[in-house]
Design a protein around this motif. Structure first.
Motif, short mmCIF file in Angstrom:
data_model
loop_
_atom_site.label_atom_id
_atom_site.label_comp_id
_atom_site.label_asym_id
_atom_site.label_seq_id
_atom_site.Cartn_x
_atom_site.Cartn_y
_atom_site.Cartn_z
N ALA A 40 44.35 27.99 34.94
CA ALA A 40 44.69 26.98 33.94
C ALA A 40 45.11 25.64 34.54
O ALA A 40 45.02 24.62 33.86
CB ALA A 40 45.78 27.51 33.01
N SER A 41 45.52 25.61 35.79
CA SER A 41 45.95 24.35 36.40
C SER A 41 44.78 23.38 36.57
O SER A 41 44.99 22.19 36.75
CB SER A 41 46.57 24.62 37.78
OG SER A 41 45.57 25.04 38.69
N GLY A 42 43.57 23.90 36.52
CA GLY A 42 42.40 23.06 36.71
C GLY A 42 41.90 23.05 38.14
O GLY A 42 40.81 22.56 38.42
N GLU A 43 42.68 23.59 39.05
CA GLU A 43 42.26 23.67 40.46
C GLU A 43 41.26 24.80 40.63
O GLU A 43 41.36 25.83 39.98
CB GLU A 43 43.48 23.95 41.35
CG GLU A 43 44.52 22.85 41.34
CD GLU A 43 44.02 21.56 41.96
OE1 GLU A 43 43.32 21.63 42.99
OE2 GLU A 43 44.29 20.50 41.39
N GLU A 44 40.30 24.59 41.51
CA GLU A 44 39.37 25.66 41.84
C GLU A 44 40.08 26.71 42.68
O GLU A 44 41.03 26.41 43.39
CB GLU A 44 38.19 25.12 42.65
CG GLU A 44 37.18 24.39 41.84
CD GLU A 44 35.91 24.11 42.61
OE1 GLU A 44 35.84 24.41 43.82
OE2 GLU A 44 34.97 23.59 42.00
N ALA A 45 39.62 27.94 42.56
CA ALA A 45 40.15 29.04 43.36
C ALA A 45 38.99 29.91 43.81
O ALA A 45 37.94 29.94 43.16
CB ALA A 45 41.14 29.86 42.54
N CYS A 46 39.19 30.61 44.89
CA CYS A 46 38.19 31.58 45.36
C CYS A 46 38.43 32.91 44.64
O CYS A 46 39.55 33.20 44.21
CB CYS A 46 38.31 31.78 46.87
SG CYS A 46 37.81 30.35 47.81
N CYS A 47 37.39 33.69 44.55
CA CYS A 47 37.47 34.97 43.84
C CYS A 47 38.65 35.83 44.28
O CYS A 47 39.40 36.34 43.45
CB CYS A 47 36.19 35.76 44.02
SG CYS A 47 34.76 34.99 43.25
N GLY A 48 38.84 35.99 45.57
CA GLY A 48 39.90 36.85 46.08
C GLY A 48 41.29 36.30 45.88
O GLY A 48 42.27 37.03 46.00
N GLU A 49 41.42 35.03 45.56
CA GLU A 49 42.73 34.41 45.39
C GLU A 49 43.32 34.66 44.00
O GLU A 49 44.54 34.68 43.86
CB GLU A 49 42.64 32.90 45.60
CG GLU A 49 42.26 32.48 46.99
CD GLU A 49 42.00 31.00 47.10
OE1 GLU A 49 41.86 30.54 48.25
OE2 GLU A 49 41.94 30.29 46.07
N VAL A 50 42.49 34.83 43.00
CA VAL A 50 43.03 34.92 41.64
C VAL A 50 43.61 36.29 41.32
O VAL A 50 44.55 36.38 40.55
CB VAL A 50 42.00 34.52 40.56
CG1 VAL A 50 41.70 33.04 40.63
CG2 VAL A 50 40.74 35.32 40.64
N VAL A 51 43.06 37.34 41.88
CA VAL A 51 43.60 38.69 41.68
C VAL A 51 43.47 39.48 42.98
O VAL A 51 42.64 40.37 43.09
CB VAL A 51 42.92 39.42 40.50
CG1 VAL A 51 43.47 38.98 39.17
CG2 VAL A 51 41.42 39.25 40.53
N PRO A 52 44.32 39.18 43.95
CA PRO A 52 44.18 39.81 45.25
C PRO A 52 44.52 41.30 45.28
O PRO A 52 44.14 42.00 46.22
CB PRO A 52 45.15 39.02 46.13
CG PRO A 52 46.16 38.49 45.17
CD PRO A 52 45.42 38.23 43.90
N ASP A 53 45.19 41.81 44.26
CA ASP A 53 45.64 43.20 44.28
C ASP A 53 44.65 44.18 43.65
O ASP A 53 44.94 45.37 43.58
CB ASP A 53 46.99 43.31 43.57
CG ASP A 53 48.05 42.45 44.22
OD1 ASP A 53 47.95 42.21 45.44
OD2 ASP A 53 48.97 42.01 43.52
N LEU A 54 43.52 43.70 43.19
CA LEU A 54 42.55 44.58 42.55
C LEU A 54 41.39 44.88 43.50
O LEU A 54 41.05 44.06 44.34
CB LEU A 54 41.97 43.92 41.29
CG LEU A 54 42.90 43.80 40.09
CD1 LEU A 54 42.17 43.11 38.94
CD2 LEU A 54 43.39 45.16 39.63
N PRO A 55 40.75 46.04 43.32
CA PRO A 55 39.56 46.34 44.12
C PRO A 55 38.46 45.31 43.83
O PRO A 55 38.35 44.79 42.72
CB PRO A 55 39.13 47.72 43.62
CG PRO A 55 40.30 48.28 42.91
CD PRO A 55 41.12 47.13 42.42
N ARG A 56 37.67 45.05 44.83
CA ARG A 56 36.62 44.03 44.72
C ARG A 56 35.67 44.31 43.56
O ARG A 56 35.24 43.39 42.85
CB ARG A 56 35.85 43.96 46.03
CG ARG A 56 34.88 42.84 46.09
CD ARG A 56 34.27 42.73 47.45
NE ARG A 56 33.37 41.59 47.51
CZ ARG A 56 32.78 41.19 48.59
NH1 ARG A 56 33.00 41.81 49.73
NH2 ARG A 56 31.97 40.17 48.56
N SER A 57 35.34 45.58 43.33
CA SER A 57 34.43 45.91 42.23
C SER A 57 35.03 45.56 40.87
O SER A 57 34.32 45.09 39.98
CB SER A 57 34.04 47.39 42.27
OG SER A 57 35.19 48.20 42.14
N SER A 58 36.33 45.75 40.72
CA SER A 58 36.99 45.39 39.46
C SER A 58 37.01 43.88 39.28
O SER A 58 36.77 43.37 38.18
CB SER A 58 38.42 45.93 39.43
OG SER A 58 38.42 47.32 39.41
#
Length: 119
Positions: free
Chosen positions: A37-55
């Motif tokens: 929501a901040s408007g900044e770009e993020a990498c996939c692994g940064e937004v939910v680092p605690d979940l398995p990659r498939s999820s």
């Protein structure tokens, strides 16, 4: 699997409310949207680092295909951004409601945060 450059994103005039609401209806996806929501770009692994990659892949695909986020390849990483302007044009006020503190209400089924500590 499609190459990163071929990831489908609906055009702004093709975003459907039912698809957006379905995507936002899952606690993990709602948390991803809040983190973007901040408007900044993020990498996939940064937004939910605690979940398995498939999820993570599943949740990001659902958000992308519904028109909530945009994924852009940069080298070997996918960068994410919330499609705030498109969503505001299509559904004025929706993101403000979804991103507001106290949404969903604490007594709403599934209202517990899906990622990270409870507020």
């Amino acid at each position: 699997m499609a190459a990163a450059a071929e990831l489908p994103h609906p055009a702004a005039d093709r975003i459907e409310l039912v698809e957006v609401l379905a995507a936002l209806g899952h606690p993990v996806r709602l948390e991803i949207v809040r983190r973007l929501a901040s408007g900044e770009e993020a990498c996939c692994g940064e937004v939910v680092p605690d979940l398995p990659r498939s999820s993570v892949t599943h949740h990001l695909r659902t958000l992308r295909e519904s028109g909530v986020i945009r994924q852009s390849p940069r080298g070997r990483k996918l960068h994410l951004v919330l499609r705030r302007d498109d969503l505001q044009r299509c559904f004025p006020g929706l993101l403000e409601i979804v991103l507001a503190d106290g949404f969903p209400p604490r007594d709403f089924p599934g209202a517990e945060p899906a990622v990270g500590p409870a507020p």
